[in-house]
Scaffold this active site. Structure first.
Site, mmCIF file in Angstrom:
data_model
loop_
_atom_site.group_PDB
_atom_site.id
_atom_site.type_symbol
_atom_site.label_atom_id
_atom_site.label_comp_id
_atom_site.label_asym_id
_atom_site.label_seq_id
_atom_site.Cartn_x
_atom_site.Cartn_y
_atom_site.Cartn_z
ATOM 1 N N ASP A 51 0.838 -1.197 0.000
ATOM 2 C CA ASP A 51 0.000 0.000 0.000
ATOM 3 C C ASP A 51 0.878 1.254 0.000
ATOM 4 O O ASP A 51 1.956 1.238 -0.598
ATOM 5 C CB ASP A 51 -0.936 -0.044 1.216
ATOM 6 C CG ASP A 51 -2.276 0.610 0.954
ATOM 7 O OD1 ASP A 51 -2.318 1.844 0.836
ATOM 8 O OD2 ASP A 51 -3.291 -0.106 0.862
ATOM 9 N N HIS A 88 -3.853 6.150 3.469
ATOM 10 C CA HIS A 88 -4.576 4.963 3.017
ATOM 11 C C HIS A 88 -4.006 3.688 3.631
ATOM 12 O O HIS A 88 -4.736 2.848 4.181
ATOM 13 C CB HIS A 88 -4.522 4.909 1.489
ATOM 14 C CG HIS A 88 -5.330 3.826 0.856
ATOM 15 N ND1 HIS A 88 -4.877 2.526 0.745
ATOM 16 C CD2 HIS A 88 -6.557 3.849 0.271
ATOM 17 C CE1 HIS A 88 -5.782 1.806 0.115
ATOM 18 N NE2 HIS A 88 -6.818 2.572 -0.173
ATOM 19 N N ASN A 179 -13.433 -0.821 -9.709
ATOM 20 C CA ASN A 179 -14.243 0.382 -9.513
ATOM 21 C C ASN A 179 -15.160 0.555 -10.721
ATOM 22 O O ASN A 179 -15.036 -0.150 -11.717
ATOM 23 C CB ASN A 179 -13.347 1.610 -9.377
ATOM 24 C CG ASN A 179 -12.455 1.526 -8.165
ATOM 25 O OD1 ASN A 179 -12.853 0.999 -7.133
ATOM 26 N ND2 ASN A 179 -11.248 2.048 -8.286
ATOM 27 N N SER A 243 -11.432 -0.220 -0.924
ATOM 28 C CA SER A 243 -10.166 -0.282 -0.185
ATOM 29 C C SER A 243 -10.385 -0.642 1.275
ATOM 30 O O SER A 243 -9.554 -1.311 1.901
ATOM 31 C CB SER A 243 -9.442 1.068 -0.249
ATOM 32 O OG SER A 243 -8.858 1.290 -1.492
#
Length: 329
Positions: A51, A88, A179, A243
């Site tokens: 990440d 994130h 997505n 996520s």
């Protein structure tokens, strides 16, 4: 080869909070505490989080992190600095394994070990080569699970081979599902579109009707709306998106690994662990295009067992009532 890029899976930062003290609703909704009560908190399970890095000094995470590596150009490419400048990665890590320390939040697997593999920069962009190198590094150090909340539109054979090699080494690879594009249609997204990956979608367990979206390739769904977790500089934040769903499944697998090892008397293979995960889903009548195999509920098997036992009890009661009725006549 031209080095394409991928970006963080769909997510939205809702709010940042300095102090919290609560069990995040997503952790609660998937039934993690039921396995905690049985002594399963992920101890001994090692998870590579590919990440944006992590706030390694966060009070909830510092005891969970056992190593890491930087695969980006940030911090002059220093491999030993995997600091998160985006937030994130820190949020994902907290949902997976924030410590049960009496403060802040708690992750799904609060005793699991984390390896922080920084492959995405502060803008949320990652080179395919960085992801590939991070996967091979995960294989080298023998992690149990890889968590990947990133996706790209380019089908890359070297990426696919890295995923296959991880599977050959019995590593579970959990990825964020596609997505939507501007037309509201599901996009192609790799590595989630590879059959070898566990592809996770996001839902709001409190309002399933509102959140259902059709995906190209979906194995299951997990909480991904208003998820509270760790954030930069020792704070906390609520985020929404696919996520946020991925780490719920990653943590669930960490809990199940030791649980299943005890149940079966041996460590299960990657495909066997996938089967155990899917057994713990409920689809609520939605189609596979909407929820895959269903919503993750770690207590699903217990619910089925309880229903089965109740049915047996009802049958037995009917037999006894029928017998009494026959005798009275």
């Amino acid at each position: 080869m031209s080095d394409s890029t991928m970006k963080l899976a769909n997510y939205q930062l809702i709010e940042v909070q300095k102090e919290v003290y609560k069990l995040p609703k997503g952790v609660d909704l998937i039934g993690a505490s039921k396995l905690w009560e049985q002594g399963e908190k992920g101890r001994g399970v090692t998870i590579a989080v590919i990440d944006t890095g992590c706030d390694t000094e966060h009070i909830e995470l510092k005891d969970r992190i056992i190593g890491g590596r930087n695969f980006t150009e940030e911090d002059e490419g220093n491999a030993n600095i995997y600091k998160d400048y985006n937030g994130h990665g820190t949020h994902v890590c907290g949902t997976i394994a924030a410590s049960m320390n009496g403060t802040g939040v708690v992750g799904v697997a609060p005793e699991a070990s984390l390896i922080i593999l920084k492959a995405s920069n502060k803008k949320g962009i990652a080179r395919y080569s960085s992801i590939i190198n991070a996967i091979y590094y995960s294989i080298k150090i023998k992690v149990d699970i890889i968590s990947l909340s990133l996706g790209g539109e380019a089908d890359n054979e070297m990426l696919h081979e890295a995923i296959r090699e991880a599977i050959r080494h019995n590593i579970l690879v959990v990825c964020a599902a596609a997505n939507e594009n501007a037309d509201g249609l599901p996009m192609i997204s790799y590595p989630a579109d590879y059959d070898e990956c566990i592809s996770v979608g996001s839902v709001d367990y409190g309002n399933l009707n509102k959140q259902m979206k059709r995906e190209r390739h979906l194995d299951l769904v997990a909480p991904g709306v208003g998820i509270l977790s760790t954030y930069l500089d020792g704070t906390y934040a609520k985020m929404s998106g696919t996520s946020m769903a991925v780490p719920h499944v990653t943590g669930a697998l960490a809990l199940l690994m030791n649980y299943c090892k005890k149940e079966f008397g041996r460590k299960l293979t990657e495909s066997e662990m996938y089967a155990q995960l899917i057994k713990r889903t409920i689809n609520f009548g939605y189609t596979p295009a909407e929820v895959g195999n269903g919503c993750i509920f770690l207590t699903a098997i217990d619910l089925v067992r309880d229903c089965y036992n109740q049915t047996l009890n009802d049958i037995e009661k009917c037999k006894k009532d029928s017998s009494k009725s026959d005798k009275s006549t």
